[in-house]
Design a protein around this motif. Structure first.
Motif, mmCIF file in Angstrom:
data_model
loop_
_atom_site.group_PDB
_atom_site.id
_atom_site.type_symbol
_atom_site.label_atom_id
_atom_site.label_comp_id
_atom_site.label_asym_id
_atom_site.label_seq_id
_atom_site.Cartn_x
_atom_site.Cartn_y
_atom_site.Cartn_z
ATOM 1 N N GLU A 188 7.587 36.374 37.900
ATOM 2 C CA GLU A 188 8.340 37.525 37.400
ATOM 3 C C GLU A 188 7.426 38.713 37.157
ATOM 4 N N GLN A 189 6.219 38.449 36.669
ATOM 5 C CA GLN A 189 5.293 39.546 36.404
ATOM 6 C C GLN A 189 4.799 40.175 37.707
ATOM 7 N N LEU A 190 4.585 39.358 38.741
ATOM 8 C CA LEU A 190 4.057 39.862 40.010
ATOM 9 C C LEU A 190 5.113 40.595 40.827
ATOM 10 N N TYR A 191 6.327 40.017 40.907
ATOM 11 C CA TYR A 191 7.330 40.535 41.838
ATOM 12 C C TYR A 191 8.463 41.298 41.159
ATOM 13 N N GLY A 192 8.711 41.000 39.881
ATOM 14 C CA GLY A 192 9.859 41.627 39.224
ATOM 15 C C GLY A 192 11.146 41.244 39.942
ATOM 16 N N ALA A 193 12.021 42.212 40.124
ATOM 17 C CA ALA A 193 13.306 41.960 40.785
ATOM 18 C C ALA A 193 13.258 42.243 42.286
ATOM 19 N N ASP A 194 12.089 42.619 42.798
ATOM 20 C CA ASP A 194 11.954 42.974 44.216
ATOM 21 C C ASP A 194 11.623 41.731 45.035
ATOM 22 N N TRP A 195 12.594 41.239 45.792
ATOM 23 C CA TRP A 195 12.404 40.018 46.569
ATOM 24 C C TRP A 195 11.710 40.286 47.909
ATOM 25 N N PHE A 196 11.519 41.534 48.262
ATOM 26 C CA PHE A 196 10.893 41.863 49.539
ATOM 27 C C PHE A 196 9.822 42.918 49.284
ATOM 28 N N LYS A 197 8.932 42.599 48.349
ATOM 29 C CA LYS A 197 7.957 43.572 47.880
ATOM 30 C C LYS A 197 6.888 43.806 48.942
ATOM 31 N N ARG A 198 6.625 45.070 49.221
ATOM 32 C CA ARG A 198 5.660 45.416 50.268
ATOM 33 C C ARG A 198 4.220 45.169 49.811
ATOM 34 N N THR A 199 3.931 45.534 48.571
ATOM 35 C CA THR A 199 2.583 45.362 48.042
ATOM 36 C C THR A 199 2.661 44.870 46.605
#
Length: 533
Positions: A188-199
């Motif tokens: 959760e800390q790394l990605y948050g709510a973004d399931w397709f995070k670019r960086t």
């Protein structure tokens, strides 16, 4: 001039397939995979080889070596097709139900790879430019295992696209992501709510404290590292069959993937766990170092949407599928050093067989005859090197029996628990009766608010209550004794007052009599006095 691809490759990439219609247009997806990887090797000057294992070639069709090609400009990447003929496939248990044993096929390619590092992947994968740049620096740690996230993308990629166009399409056409699943607070800390995070750029100040898991730099990118004793739930096992990179020594240490006679589900996770617990600890690069998976038709492989269709197909075909409960039991035994990490014997990867090996040429497809083709194989060599004690049917049956015993034990425990609860209710009732009896004698006690679940704790509570009751009784007995003493004292005092009052009454009566006598004498004397002159 010697071609870069003729020297020993730094990286060998191994995938397995066959010229069938699995997942829809597999040849197109494979050609995209070949084109993109070879051109990236060219761009980053990465000496590499790509090995496709053609398992159990489809009868009546040409093999993979006769329908695929490298891009014309490829010099840093060579490619070849290793064929495992149908006669070898037919020696495996359940060969009549399952035409493709993917992990045994990958082992055959891994065993024959020439690279210093070997990446096990699949034929519909594209690597991000950042990931390829990281690998091309040729500074990978041979004591570690490299992992990345997998991003699923839409399948309509034209095979004529350049690398730049392909990657632009991949980043802009997401379907779903397969990132690490745990620890949840870190995810959760790394990605948050973004399931397709670019960086993904971690914030060290915000990172939750974790035992055995660290986040740090890996070259110019970030990575999550797991200590050797971490359970498999804390490793990045999600879609690990699409990207598991080990040094040659790592694959040799674990003897490749377990060569189960089964569908490939979960076997990749066993390989990942085996490498990690063998000492090749996991390093999971964070985005933008990812691999992209070109979406295929529902039910041909695992997807959330196609899971039911896939499992229905396996069940209807009576195709063995490694159960996760069985697999996780094996990996936990590895972690606890109760089981060896290598489940295969030394002949893993069909080491004793001389398999057909054909190159893929740059810019040119080499036609060939349809299968089957003539092949003579030693009759005394087994195709699978799986050690007998790890036969999936045996360990699944053992696990099933163990599960039955556990369920019976659980049921017996529930019965015993209900009996204990009934006994505790009787004890509570007895305690209430005792409290009611003590209240009749004026003893005030504090009621017990909670039921004690363990008899020792309950006994201690009763002993404590008994001591309080005795103290209270002694307290009130002392008060009663004092009251009796005060009563006796008051009675004696009242009796003394009664005596004094009686004496005063007697004295008063005597005085009244004297006064009456004197009054009578005065009256007589008055009457006898002569009248005045």
């Amino acid at each position: 001039m010697v071609s870069p691809s003729s020297s020993r490759p730094y990286l060998s990439v191994v995938a397995a397939s066959r010229n069938d219609d699995h997942g829809g247009d597999p040849l197109i997806r494979t050609q995209i995979f070949l084109n993109t990887f070879a051109r990236q090797c060219e761009h980053y000057r990465l000496p590499a080889e790509l090995i496709l294992v053609d398992w159990n070639p489809v009868a009546g069709r040409p093999g993979l070596a006769n329908v695929l090609q490298l891009p014309a400009e490829a010099t840093y990447c060579s490619a070849r097709v290793i064929t495992v003929p149908a006669v070898l496939h037919d020696r495996l248990k359940y060969a009549d139900r399952l035409p493709f044993f993917q992990m045994i096929a990958k082992n055959a390619g891994i065993r024959r790879a020439r690279g210093q590092f070997i990446l096990a992947t699949n034929i519909d994968i594209i690597f991000s430019d950042e990931l390829m740049r990281h690998i091309s620096r040729q500074q990978l740690d041979p004591t570690k295992m490299l992992r990345v996230d997998r991003y699923d993308i839409q399948q309509d990629i034209p095979p004529t696209f350049s690398v730049e166009q392909t990657l632009d399409y991949a980043w802009s056409h997401p379907v779903r992501s397969h990132r690490r699943l745990a620890p949840l607070a870190l995810v959760e800390q790394l990605y948050g709510a973004d399931w397709f995070k670019r960086t993904v750029v971690p914030d060290p100040k915000a990172s939750p404290p974790m035992t055995g898991i660290t986040v740090g730099r890996e070259g110019e990118f970030w990575a999550v590292r797991s200590d050797r004793d971490r359970p498999i739930d804390n490793l990045h096992a999600n879609a690990c069959g699409d990207f598991t990179l080990l040094a040659r020594e790592g694959w040799e240490a674990i003897s490749g993937y377990p060569e189960f006679h089964a569908f490939s589900m979960n076997i990749d996770s066993v390989g990942l766990a085996a490498a990690h617990y063998a000492g090749f600890e996991e390093v999971a690069l964070l985005p933008p170092c990812v691999c992209f998976h070109i979406e295929h038709s529902l039910g041909s492989g695992w997807t959330p949407e196609g899971e039911e269709k896939l499992f229905t197909r396996l069940q209807q075909g009576n195709i063995p599928n490694p159960d996760w409960d069985v697999i996780s039991y094996l990996t936990e035994a590895m972690r606890l050093r109760e089981s060896p990490v290598a489940m295969n014997g030394p002949a893993w990867g069909l080491a004793g067989f001389e398999l057909p090996d054909e190159p893929l040429l740059p810019g040119r497809i080499v036609p060939g005859p349809a299968h089957p083709r003539s092949y003579r194989a030693p009759s005394d060599l087994p195709v699978s090197a799986l050690l007998p004690e790890f036969d999936l049917d045996v360990i699944s049956l053992t696990h099933a029996r163990h599960t039955v015993r556990l369920r019976k034990l659980f049921k017996d425990s529930q019965t015993a628990l209900k009996q204990a609860e009934g006994y505790l209710r009787l004890v509570d009732k007895d305690s209430a009766d005792r409290l009611a009896a003590l209240e009749q004698y004026g003893v005030k006690m504090k009621e017990c608010d909670a039921r004690m679940k363990q008899m020792d704790a309950y006994t201690l509570s009763i002993e404590k209550d008994r001591a309080e009751r005795l103290a209270s009784i002694n307290h009130y007995q002392e008060k009663l004794k004092k009251a009796y003493e005060d009563h006796a004292h008051n009675v004696a005092y009242i009796e003394r007052l009664h005596t004094e009052i009686a004496l005063h009454v007697k004295i008063a009566a005597e005085r009244d009599a004297i006064i009456a006598q004197l009054n009578e004498q005065l009256r007589v004397a008055t009457e006898r006095r002569p009248a005045g002159p």
